[in-house]
Design a protein around this motif. Structure first.
Motif, PDB file in Angstrom:
ATOM      1  N   CYS C 244     -50.214   7.955  21.826  1.00  0.00           N
ATOM      2  CA  CYS C 244     -50.087   8.242  20.393  1.00  0.00           C
ATOM      3  C   CYS C 244     -51.458   8.041  19.745  1.00  0.00           C
ATOM      4  CB  CYS C 244     -49.040   7.361  19.730  1.00  0.00           C
ATOM      5  SG  CYS C 244     -49.536   5.641  19.505  1.00  0.00           S
ATOM      6  N   GLY C 245     -51.560   8.322  18.479  1.00  0.00           N
ATOM      7  CA  GLY C 245     -52.876   8.243  17.857  1.00  0.00           C
ATOM      8  C   GLY C 245     -53.095   7.016  16.988  1.00  0.00           C
ATOM      9  N   TYR C 249     -56.432   6.205  14.638  1.00  0.00           N
ATOM     10  CA  TYR C 249     -56.281   6.474  13.208  1.00  0.00           C
ATOM     11  C   TYR C 249     -56.412   5.214  12.354  1.00  0.00           C
ATOM     12  CZ  TYR C 249     -54.946  11.317  14.066  1.00  0.00           C
ATOM     13  OH  TYR C 249     -54.950  12.641  14.418  1.00  0.00           O
ATOM     14  N   VAL C 250     -56.123   4.052  12.919  1.00  0.00           N
ATOM     15  CA  VAL C 250     -56.312   2.826  12.141  1.00  0.00           C
ATOM     16  C   VAL C 250     -57.699   2.244  12.375  1.00  0.00           C
ATOM     17  CG1 VAL C 250     -53.857   2.242  12.071  1.00  0.00           C
ATOM     18  CG2 VAL C 250     -55.273   1.330  13.903  1.00  0.00           C
ATOM     19  N   CYS C 256     -63.686  11.118  14.933  1.00  0.00           N
ATOM     20  CA  CYS C 256     -63.483  12.480  15.413  1.00  0.00           C
ATOM     21  C   CYS C 256     -62.574  13.273  14.472  1.00  0.00           C
ATOM     22  CB  CYS C 256     -62.867  12.462  16.805  1.00  0.00           C
ATOM     23  SG  CYS C 256     -64.047  11.890  18.026  1.00  0.00           S
ATOM     24  N   PHE C 257     -62.862  14.540  14.378  1.00  0.00           N
ATOM     25  CA  PHE C 257     -62.048  15.369  13.492  1.00  0.00           C
ATOM     26  C   PHE C 257     -61.793  16.725  14.104  1.00  0.00           C
ATOM     27  CE2 PHE C 257     -66.459  15.962  12.128  1.00  0.00           C
ATOM     28  CZ  PHE C 257     -66.582  17.335  12.255  1.00  0.00           C
ATOM     29  N   ASP C 275     -58.681  13.729  14.046  1.00  0.00           N
ATOM     30  CA  ASP C 275     -58.121  14.066  15.347  1.00  0.00           C
ATOM     31  C   ASP C 275     -58.268  12.825  16.219  1.00  0.00           C
ATOM     32  OD1 ASP C 275     -56.898  15.450  17.297  1.00  0.00           O
ATOM     33  OD2 ASP C 275     -58.389  17.026  17.476  1.00  0.00           O
ATOM     34  N   SER C 276     -57.493  12.796  17.275  1.00  0.00           N
ATOM     35  CA  SER C 276     -57.514  11.601  18.112  1.00  0.00           C
ATOM     36  C   SER C 276     -57.714  11.988  19.567  1.00  0.00           C
ATOM     37  CB  SER C 276     -56.199  10.846  17.945  1.00  0.00           C
ATOM     38  OG  SER C 276     -56.052   9.915  18.991  1.00  0.00           O
ATOM     39  N   CYS C 277     -58.632  11.294  20.237  1.00  0.00           N
ATOM     40  CA  CYS C 277     -58.913  11.587  21.641  1.00  0.00           C
ATOM     41  C   CYS C 277     -57.758  11.151  22.533  1.00  0.00           C
ATOM     42  CB  CYS C 277     -60.201  10.903  22.070  1.00  0.00           C
ATOM     43  SG  CYS C 277     -60.232   9.145  21.737  1.00  0.00           S
TER      44      CYS C 277
END
Lengths: 146, 322, 344
Positions: C244-245, C249-250, C256-257, C275-277
């Motif tokens: 999950c991201g 995100y926190v 990254c976007f 965006d999340s790797c």
């Protein structure tokens, strides 16, 4: 200017209604109404679909999110489905969807599914007039609803 | 003998048959146990079992989630610790024929209760937790700053408070004795209450809740039923169903179709709600769906492997529609 | 400049500031505390740790880069005109009540978005117009490890004003011109001499002592590169990850976007959104090939990015030790354990 264009111009209700109609029944029904010169409200945008069973519940949801004030789905009467069982599946899904969107803040009166056969032009006319009236009474969907 | 000791013995027994067993071990504090992959015998002593072991391991089963992730190979066999509620997720996945019964061994754990950290956080500042002890129907909680006695009923997960299936419905080995189920009555109380409020209130309520969603998709990834992976329309560009923006409406739309995709499949395991970092009450949405499915089709997901999920079948004459 | 402000006047201060500035503060939203724009009807909580980091203020979860509109000429339908609009204007901003680790998070952003190479106009304009008011973190959590990665709970680096709570007051020290300007607000008063100063120092020292160093970051960038191909290590360390991201995100330094065009019928915006790797879609190529298809590869990239690539390229550790990714991880995956495993 044609009658329809006049109608559209005089239509200040700003209501947008999306109707998903099954190719084999209700689309024909609406067509029958048209060829019999039965007047239909101009607020309705019709999308032709192969079968109500094709309707992913995402379609009506997306319609509401993008600003439709009402969504009507119509197909063959139960037991009359062109593909034998499409509308049976649809019935279950759409029934759950109706109560679900109400929970999420889109009144269930804004959504309906009906069965109209290709010969029932009159029934279609009555049904769509009633539905449009119902949505007009509810008014445009709230901004935060969408 | 303690349930944990029986579990450890059983894990030791089945370990030669399987590639690994998924259980719980200590996390960064006593309230946050962490999934633990036991592949060697020396790891068994790290296993724990307490009121906070909540993760639903059924989530590690669907091949679309595990095989491309290199978690384990298609032909590997695993063991997993499964609570009553988790066993329903497994039955649901079996019904969908996405997993196969001979690829895993279920260590069924009858489960008395689990503590909802979101509820506990309202009672006491659990960031500084030091100890948590249950005695009878009360819990003594000690943090760096204060000490409190809390009624257990106030801090249990809703699903535990009304737990109808505390004992796994499907298992290879049952660990310890069965526990008594609780009454389901009142489970849908919050849903019923929410249905009664006006449409405007519903809108503003969801508006407020989804405002703080960060679109991390933890709800999706933690859900055993969500295994669309690349194909999840939340992120695909083709088809382009939803904007990638974080406007409240887009976030609400995402949760609406995620929830509806689970209609008739959701077993109310509550993982989506638990993992949400910003505390959106997603389980309220899911409960609404299970409630409607129960009312319309008299069906509970993940209870009987032989049944077909209600939205994947039909009756010519519906009992409750029409 | 050193000033003080009673606890009960903080609300007044925020109301005052929100007249001249856009103010971001940790506010209560439902059951959680998140960083959000301050309005006087929102409840500010400066005591607890917020779920989201302050990067939202300078690097919003989505922002429009261009607005586009294709218009057909009604008299000649074969002609289409395109209008493009790109707006970068930003109000003066105060980010209030952050932890020192959060403030350090922008150092990573500065290197990447406003360093010697590329300058990101959307970020840079906001960054220049922003003042940060941090609070000494007197009671670090079990998940905090800022001292390990070079920070401190009483760190003044990257802040314009540092507040320290002493009994019923916040002591405010300014570290820049922007900070001094903020302290001129009438809710601040002058402290009485040296006693307070000593107390502030003592609180800061105590806070630092509450944290243990988890591991040594010396030479970590090379150690990580060495272990890169040891896929068994990474598989074992990350097998429980859910992809999950949340962690990204926190995170106050994850930058990254994704850029997408969102519009209907020739009209819309080109937005940039987080965006999340951790998502497989992050690296999925058009061919269908995915260089980081497996989650251990994705997690390895996250660790390597923070503790190796950024160190080598920009001489900065891309982790500030705020511990959010540990606290909010659904499976309590501990980044400290993973990094420690590399070092051992």
């Amino acid at each position: 200017m044609s009658d329809i264009q006049k109608d559209i111009q005089n239509n200040d209700s700003n209501i947008k209604i999306i109707a998903f109609l099954c190719n084999w029944c209700s689309y024909g029904g609406a067509d029958t109404a048209g060829t019999s010169r039965l007047k239909q409200p101009s607020e309705v945008r019709i999308i032709r679909i192969p079968c109500t069973g094709r309707v992913n519940p995402l379609f009506p949801m997306k319609a509401f999110i993008d600003g439709a004030d009402g969504v009507l789905i119509s197909g063959c009467h139960p037991n009359d489905c062109h593909y034998i069982e499409g509308n049976f599946y649809a019935r279950r899904r759409l029934e759950v969807l109706k109560y679900f969107i109400d929970f999420m803040g889109i009144e269930k009166e804004r959504f309906d599914y009906q069965w109209v056969s290709a010969s029932e032009g009159q029934r279609w006319q009555q049904l769509i007039i009633d539905f449009v009236e119902r949505i007009k009474k509810l008014g445009p969907i709230g901004k935060c609803e969408t | 003998m303690d349930r944990l000791d029986i579990l450890k013995e059983k894990v030791k027994e089945i370990l030669p048959e399987v590639d690994f067993v998924i259980g719980y071990s200590k996390g960064f504090d006593i309230l946050h146990p962490s999934p633990y992959f036991v592949s060697e015998e020396r790891q068994i002593r790290n296993l724990i079992w307490d009121e906070f072991c909540i993760n639903n391991f059924a989530n590690y089963l669907p091949p679309p989630k595990r095989v491309p992730n290199g978690l384990f190979k298609q032909d590997e066999k695993i063991g997993l610790v499964v609570k009553g509620c988790d066993s329903r997720s497994i039955i649901q996945l079996l019904q969908e024929e996405i997993i196969f019964r001979d690829t895993f061994i279920i260590l069924g754990m009858p489960c008395e209760m689990k503590i909802d950290l979101k509820k506990l956080r309202e009672k006491i500042d659990i960031d500084y937790i030091q100890s948590f002890n249950v005695s009878g129907d009360k819990a003594e909680v000690k943090t760096l700053l204060e000490k409190k006695t809390i009624n257990l009923d106030e801090i249990l997960y809703d699903k535990c408070l009304y737990c109808k299936y505390p004992n796994p419905l499907i298992y290879d080995y049952l660990i310890g004795d069965k526990v008594n189920p609780r009454s389901r009555e009142g489970f849908y109380k919050d849903v019923d209450e929410f249905e009664m409020i006006s449409n405007e209130e519903k809108i503003s309520c969801w508006e407020k809740e989804f405002d703080r969603c960060i679109r991390c998709y933890a709800c999706r990834e933690a859900c055993p039923n969500c295994y669309c992976q690349y194909q999840c329309i939340a992120q695909t560009r083709r088809p382009h169903w939803i904007s990638q923006s974080t406007e409240t409406i887009d976030k609400k739309f995402f949760q609406m179709f995620r929830a509806f995709h689970n209609a008739g499949r959701c077993t109310d395991c509550g993982e989506c709600d638990r993992v949400c970092p910003v505390g959106i009450p997603i389980s309220k949405i899911m409960k609404k769906l299970t409630k409607e499915v129960l009312r319309l089709f008299n069906y509970e997901a993940g209870v009987d492997e032989k049944l077909i999920p209600p939205l994947m079948t039909y009756k010519r004459e519906e009992d409750n529609i029409g | 400049m050193i000033k003080k402000i009673p606890l009960n006047k903080v609300k007044n201060l925020l109301d005052d500031l929100s007249g001249d500035y856009k103010v971001f503060a940790p506010v209560k939203n439902g059951r959680s505390i998140i960083f959000d724009e301050y309005r006087s009807d929102k409840e500010v909580n400066l005591e607890k740790f917020s779920v989201t980091s302050i990067k939202e203020a300078l690097f919003p979860s989505h922002e429009a880069m261009i607005k586009y509109d294709y218009k057909k000429d009604p008299s000649d339908l074969s002609k289409t005109s395109l209008s493009l609009k790109s707006e970068v204007n930003f109000d003066k901003t105060v980010i209030f009540g952050v932890h020192p680790c959060d403030a350090r998070g922008f150092f990573t952003f500065d290197k990447v978005y406003a360093g010697n190479g590329y300058r990101d106009v959307y970020y840079k304009t906001k960054r220049d117009a922003t003042a940060i008011v941090a609070i000494t973190c007197a009671n670090p959590l079990a998940t905090c490890f800022c001292t390990t990665v070079g920070g401190s709970p009483a760190d003044s680096e990257g802040t314009d004003v540092l507040l320290t709570k002493v009994d019923e007051f916040y002591y405010a020290e300014s570290y820049s011109e922007k900070g001094e300007l903020l302290l001129k607000n009438s809710n601040f008063s002058s402290p009485q001499g040296g006693v307070d100063n000593e107390q502030v120092l003592k609180i800061k020292e105590e806070a630092v002592q509450k944290l243990d160093k988890n591991f040594s970051t010396e030479g970590i960038e090379n150690k990580l590169l060495k272990i890169f191909s040891d896929s068994d290590y990474w598989k074992n360390a990350t097998s429980k990850c859910l992809s999950c991201g949340i962690c990204t995100y926190v995170c106050p330094t994850c930058y990254c976007f994704n850029i997408t065009d969102e519009g209907v019928m020739g009209r819309g915006e080109r937005i940039r959104s987080w965006d999340s790797c951790m998502f497989p879609l992050f690296t999925l190529e058009a061919s269908g090939h995915n260089p980081r298809a497996r989650k251990f590869e994705r997690y390895r990239n996250r660790i390597n990015h923070k503790f190796s690539y950024l160190v080598i390229r920009n001489n900065i550790i891309g982790c500030v030790g705020c511990g959010r990714c540990i606290r909010h991880c659904p499976v309590s995956l501990d980044i400290r354990e993973v990094v420690k495993g590399v070092i051992d």
